[in-house]
Write a protein that holds these residues in place. Structure first.
Motif, PDB file in Angstrom:
ATOM      1  N   ARG A   1       0.846  -1.199   0.000  1.00  0.00           N
ATOM      2  CA  ARG A   1       0.000   0.000   0.000  1.00  0.00           C
ATOM      3  C   ARG A   1       0.883   1.252   0.000  1.00  0.00           C
ATOM      4  O   ARG A   1       1.842   1.352   0.762  1.00  0.00           O
ATOM      5  N   SER A   2       0.511   2.211  -0.832  1.00  0.00           N
ATOM      6  CA  SER A   2       1.282   3.454  -0.910  1.00  0.00           C
ATOM      7  C   SER A   2       0.903   4.370   0.252  1.00  0.00           C
ATOM      8  O   SER A   2      -0.209   4.262   0.805  1.00  0.00           O
ATOM      9  N   PRO A   3       1.782   5.295   0.628  1.00  0.00           N
ATOM     10  CA  PRO A   3       1.510   6.194   1.763  1.00  0.00           C
ATOM     11  C   PRO A   3       0.330   7.133   1.541  1.00  0.00           C
ATOM     12  O   PRO A   3      -0.112   7.771   2.490  1.00  0.00           O
ATOM     13  N   ASP A   4      -0.163   7.228   0.309  1.00  0.00           N
ATOM     14  CA  ASP A   4      -1.313   8.097   0.049  1.00  0.00           C
ATOM     15  C   ASP A   4      -2.547   7.292  -0.358  1.00  0.00           C
ATOM     16  O   ASP A   4      -3.488   7.829  -0.942  1.00  0.00           O
ATOM     17  N   SER A   5      -2.580   6.005  -0.032  1.00  0.00           N
ATOM     18  CA  SER A   5      -3.705   5.145  -0.411  1.00  0.00           C
ATOM     19  C   SER A   5      -5.038   5.669   0.116  1.00  0.00           C
ATOM     20  O   SER A   5      -6.073   5.530  -0.525  1.00  0.00           O
ATOM     21  N   LEU A   6      -5.008   6.267   1.296  1.00  0.00           N
ATOM     22  CA  LEU A   6      -6.245   6.754   1.929  1.00  0.00           C
ATOM     23  C   LEU A   6      -6.210   8.266   2.118  1.00  0.00           C
ATOM     24  O   LEU A   6      -6.847   8.798   3.029  1.00  0.00           O
ATOM     25  N   ALA A   7      -5.511   8.953   1.227  1.00  0.00           N
ATOM     26  CA  ALA A   7      -5.355  10.401   1.382  1.00  0.00           C
ATOM     27  C   ALA A   7      -6.680  11.147   1.306  1.00  0.00           C
ATOM     28  O   ALA A   7      -6.810  12.252   1.837  1.00  0.00           O
ATOM     29  N   ALA A   8      -7.679  10.564   0.667  1.00  0.00           N
ATOM     30  CA  ALA A   8      -8.976  11.240   0.536  1.00  0.00           C
ATOM     31  C   ALA A   8      -9.915  10.952   1.699  1.00  0.00           C
ATOM     32  O   ALA A   8     -11.041  11.441   1.720  1.00  0.00           O
ATOM     33  N   ILE A   9      -9.443  10.173   2.676  1.00  0.00           N
ATOM     34  CA  ILE A   9     -10.298   9.729   3.778  1.00  0.00           C
ATOM     35  C   ILE A   9     -10.049  10.554   5.031  1.00  0.00           C
ATOM     36  O   ILE A   9      -8.918  10.846   5.387  1.00  0.00           O
ATOM     37  N   GLN A  10     -11.141  10.928   5.710  1.00  0.00           N
ATOM     38  CA  GLN A  10     -11.081  11.493   7.046  1.00  0.00           C
ATOM     39  C   GLN A  10     -11.709  10.477   7.993  1.00  0.00           C
ATOM     40  O   GLN A  10     -12.685   9.811   7.637  1.00  0.00           O
ATOM     41  N   TYR A  11     -11.173  10.332   9.195  1.00  0.00           N
ATOM     42  CA  TYR A  11     -11.676   9.267  10.058  1.00  0.00           C
ATOM     43  C   TYR A  11     -11.625   9.657  11.527  1.00  0.00           C
ATOM     44  O   TYR A  11     -10.919  10.568  11.941  1.00  0.00           O
TER      45      TYR A  11
ATOM     46  N   LYS B   1      -6.710  11.401   7.201  1.00  0.00           N
ATOM     47  CA  LYS B   1      -6.659  12.522   8.137  1.00  0.00           C
ATOM     48  C   LYS B   1      -7.501  12.206   9.368  1.00  0.00           C
ATOM     49  O   LYS B   1      -8.694  11.949   9.265  1.00  0.00           O
ATOM     50  N   ARG B   2      -6.874  12.255  10.528  1.00  0.00           N
ATOM     51  CA  ARG B   2      -7.585  12.000  11.781  1.00  0.00           C
ATOM     52  C   ARG B   2      -8.360  13.245  12.202  1.00  0.00           C
ATOM     53  O   ARG B   2      -7.810  14.342  12.282  1.00  0.00           O
ATOM     54  N   LEU B   3      -9.646  13.066  12.482  1.00  0.00           N
ATOM     55  CA  LEU B   3     -10.476  14.193  12.914  1.00  0.00           C
ATOM     56  C   LEU B   3     -10.306  14.496  14.396  1.00  0.00           C
ATOM     57  O   LEU B   3     -10.276  15.658  14.801  1.00  0.00           O
TER      58      LEU B   3
ATOM     59  N   TRP C   1     -15.250  10.976  24.033  1.00  0.00           N
ATOM     60  CA  TRP C   1     -14.772  10.909  22.645  1.00  0.00           C
ATOM     61  C   TRP C   1     -15.815  11.460  21.687  1.00  0.00           C
ATOM     62  O   TRP C   1     -15.499  12.195  20.756  1.00  0.00           O
ATOM     63  N   ARG C   2     -17.082  11.106  21.913  1.00  0.00           N
ATOM     64  CA  ARG C   2     -18.143  11.560  21.013  1.00  0.00           C
ATOM     65  C   ARG C   2     -18.299  13.073  21.063  1.00  0.00           C
ATOM     66  O   ARG C   2     -18.542  13.712  20.030  1.00  0.00           O
TER      67      ARG C   2
ATOM     68  N   ALA D   1     -15.699  18.384  16.001  1.00  0.00           N
ATOM     69  CA  ALA D   1     -14.869  18.353  14.794  1.00  0.00           C
ATOM     70  C   ALA D   1     -15.669  18.138  13.524  1.00  0.00           C
ATOM     71  O   ALA D   1     -15.220  18.496  12.432  1.00  0.00           O
ATOM     72  N   LEU D   2     -16.873  17.569  13.619  1.00  0.00           N
ATOM     73  CA  LEU D   2     -17.602  17.141  12.428  1.00  0.00           C
ATOM     74  C   LEU D   2     -18.058  18.238  11.467  1.00  0.00           C
ATOM     75  O   LEU D   2     -17.970  18.041  10.264  1.00  0.00           O
TER      76      LEU D   2
END
Length: 226
Positions: free
Chosen positions: A21-31, A61-63, A82-83, A89-90
């Motif tokens: 997996r490349s380091p940018d595989s999930l670059a479009a994801i926020q979680y 990107k971690r929210l 946590w919630r 952040a949402l």
């Protein structure tokens, strides 16, 4: 107890743990991740910690910071803390992730306190089988500072040649939502044909302000399912 993934996470664990997996595989994801564990076990919250670490390594990107629920303590309090951070952040994340189109000169969802969140969830999230029910949840949160009126929410994914709605309806309307209100709507579908199915965005339209100062439309998205 041994730090292994749950059954419904095995496929994801195998995919994400692939060294190719490349380091940018999930670059479009926020979680945002919240792990469930118990400090009495040797590998406390291993999978939650692994998911948080691995998603970051793959460019997501971690929210909010990783949440860790301890079943040997007050796990409900752990989750609520946590919630609370997640809801803070949402709004900004929703504006970045969800396409928002103004109608009749409207503003975007997060401008001037006009923040409406539309959450779209399936249960189960994988393992779809012909004849096995899927519960679809549409949740609307008025995170803005004003009231919303004449809300219409639709989920037009479930065509009759592929799915059957067995309870509830794939749409609903609300006369109004006060600032801070939340509304959850559920319906159940059953797949009738084995095929790939791309899930399109659920849609929401509403009027902001008693005088109808803005009409706003927005959507979200889910990945395709088989």
């Amino acid at each position: 107890g041994e730090g292994e993934p749950t059954d419904n996470a095995i496929a994801f664990h195998r995919w994400a743990n692939n060294d190719d997996r490349s380091p940018d595989s999930l670059a479009a994801i926020q979680y945002a991740a919240f792990g469930l564990g118990n400090t009495q076990y040797k590998h406390y919250n291993y999978m939650g910690k692994w998911v948080d670490k691995r998603l970051k390594e793959l460019g997501a990107k971690r929210l909010v910071p990783l949440g860790l629920g301890d079943g040997d303590g007050d796990i409900d309090a752990d989750f609520e803390a946590w919630r609370a951070a997640l809801w803070t952040a949402l709004p900004g994340a929703a504006a970045a992730d969800q396409p928002v189109d103004g109608v009749d000169g409207s503003t975007k969802m997060d401008e001037e306190g006009k923040t409406m969140l539309l959450m779209h969830k399936l249960d189960p999230v994988d393992g779809f089988v012909v004849g096995k029910p899927i519960v679809v949840t549409l949740s609307v949160f008025n995170k803005g500072s004003g009231n919303a009126y004449s809300l219409i929410v639709r989920d037009d994914n479930w065509k009759s040649d592929t799915f059957r709605v067995v309870s509830g309806a794939n749409h609903f309307t609300l006369d109004y939502m006060n600032a801070g209100d939340q509304y959850v709507h559920k319906f159940t579908i059953v797949p009738t044909t084995e095929t790939w199915h791309r899930i399109h965005p659920a849609q929401i339209a509403y009027v902001y302000g008693e005088d109808g100062e803005s009409t706003i439309m927005a959507s979200n998205t889910l990945p395709g399912i088989r």
